[in-house]
Design an enzyme around this catalytic site. Sequence first.
Site, mmCIF file in Angstrom:
data_model
loop_
_atom_site.group_PDB
_atom_site.id
_atom_site.type_symbol
_atom_site.label_atom_id
_atom_site.label_comp_id
_atom_site.label_asym_id
_atom_site.label_seq_id
_atom_site.Cartn_x
_atom_site.Cartn_y
_atom_site.Cartn_z
ATOM 1 N N GLN A 263 -5.581 23.222 12.180
ATOM 2 C CA GLN A 263 -4.292 22.765 12.702
ATOM 3 C C GLN A 263 -3.774 21.540 11.964
ATOM 4 O OE1 GLN A 263 -6.293 21.804 16.606
ATOM 5 N NE2 GLN A 263 -4.796 20.126 16.604
ATOM 6 N N CYS B 79 -3.535 22.494 19.144
ATOM 7 C CA CYS B 79 -4.817 23.133 19.450
ATOM 8 C C CYS B 79 -4.670 24.247 20.475
ATOM 9 C CB CYS B 79 -5.818 22.098 19.932
ATOM 10 S SG CYS B 79 -5.315 21.196 21.414
ATOM 11 N N HIS C 110 -8.043 18.633 24.563
ATOM 12 C CA HIS C 110 -8.152 19.552 23.430
ATOM 13 C C HIS C 110 -8.509 20.944 23.932
ATOM 14 C CE1 HIS C 110 -8.623 20.623 19.260
ATOM 15 N NE2 HIS C 110 -9.924 20.881 19.359
ATOM 16 N N ASN D 78 -13.541 25.889 16.804
ATOM 17 C CA ASN D 78 -12.564 24.807 16.776
ATOM 18 C C ASN D 78 -11.474 25.121 15.751
ATOM 19 O OD1 ASN D 78 -11.342 22.383 17.395
ATOM 20 N ND2 ASN D 78 -13.059 21.094 16.798
#
Length: 443
Positions: free
Chosen positions: A63, A69, A363, A385
């Site tokens: 990102q 996110c 997040h 992630n």
Amino acid sequence: MKNITPDFLEKLEAGFDRDTSNYQAMNAVAKNGINNASEKYNAQANLPYTFNIEIDTGKIKNQKKSGRCWMFAALNAMSYEVMQKFNLEDFELSQAYPLFWDKLEKSNYFLETVIATVDTERTTRLIAHILKDPVCDGGQWDMFRNIVEKYGVVPKTVMPETFESSNTSIMDELLTAKLREFSLTLRTAHKNGRTTAELRKLKESMMSEIYRILCISLGKPPKKFDFGIRDKDKKFHDCGHLTPQKFFKQYIGWNLDDYVSVINAPTADKPYGKTFTIKYLGNVTEGHIVKHLNVPVEELKRCAVAQLKDNKPVWFGCDVAKRLNRTYGSMDMKGYDYETLFNVQFKMNKAERLDYSDSQMTHAMVFTGVHIDKNETPERWKVENSWGDDIGNKGWFIMSDEWFSEYVYQILINRNYLKPEYQKALDLEPIVLEPWDPMGSLA
């Protein structure tokens, strides 16, 4: 004692000097920093990257310098559907495409909120909250659902990243400046006797400026596109001419009504088995409200394991920075021994941290695996992630189950995995929370 006096300072210094281990700790931190000085030598050995339930979701995405996110996590989960349908090693949906529509819709939502609150004094906490960050990058699942239902999704090749989509700060700053200016214009017009209909007419020219900034920054979103792709066996699939809505329906196929936000907020004001929403939080004015079902953390884990067993990734929200080892990619309550290093105890529990502003969701990521013992109890979780592959285990993170209990606040789950009593609770009228409630935080 009210003031810090010289005598009291001498008392503090004498207490520090009495324990020689304080100097050892001070020297270690001065040279290495707090985390390096407190990292347990066996932390990684106790949290290996091995899982007996695991999904291959392709390459790690990035990102970059943006707060998307929640979009990346949702799109990563959806991309896996395309990978399965076409026998692909990897696939990526456009993150710039929903970013464009989210910014446009948030701007309209903000201006409608301004119109709805024109009689509220500018100096109140509510107006300060509304003006604080009207078009931030963050979001919630129901906000992403609204964008997908209205605008669909597209492959990344159809609307690729731009400099501004990966570095959103200047664009956000300019959009925020214009929206605050527009807020002033609308409130002044109201004081001068303009009707709500006239304020909305003013809003049309305002939205034209917002649209122009977004097109120049992110590019114009496609209305139609051709899509074809070659699978792992080198077979080419020509899918023809598609709209973003048709692409979502045919190649992702989620029934968005089935996916629900389930949270764990063990505070006294949020009983389990109830649903909650937050005032003035949303993006698409005609879309779904943000809605959470609060359940015990054990129910979050049970549902997440069940969905992973069915080969479906799980979107989740957490307070990612707490006890995070960025090098190893671990989220682990036992990874750092701050208590021994400083000879202090951190005593607040999850509910108390929420109540006293020490933690909230910051997040969103995706669970793609879990290791369970013979009693079906989770021990550690595999995490996808969106910070690129030069961090953690080539971009992958790992979470201890104890850390899950303390700092995971939300999962996105198919409602069918919930216990029957919680499925029924989803139909309850939500309790409305204030805009600054920690469950209104955006990933």
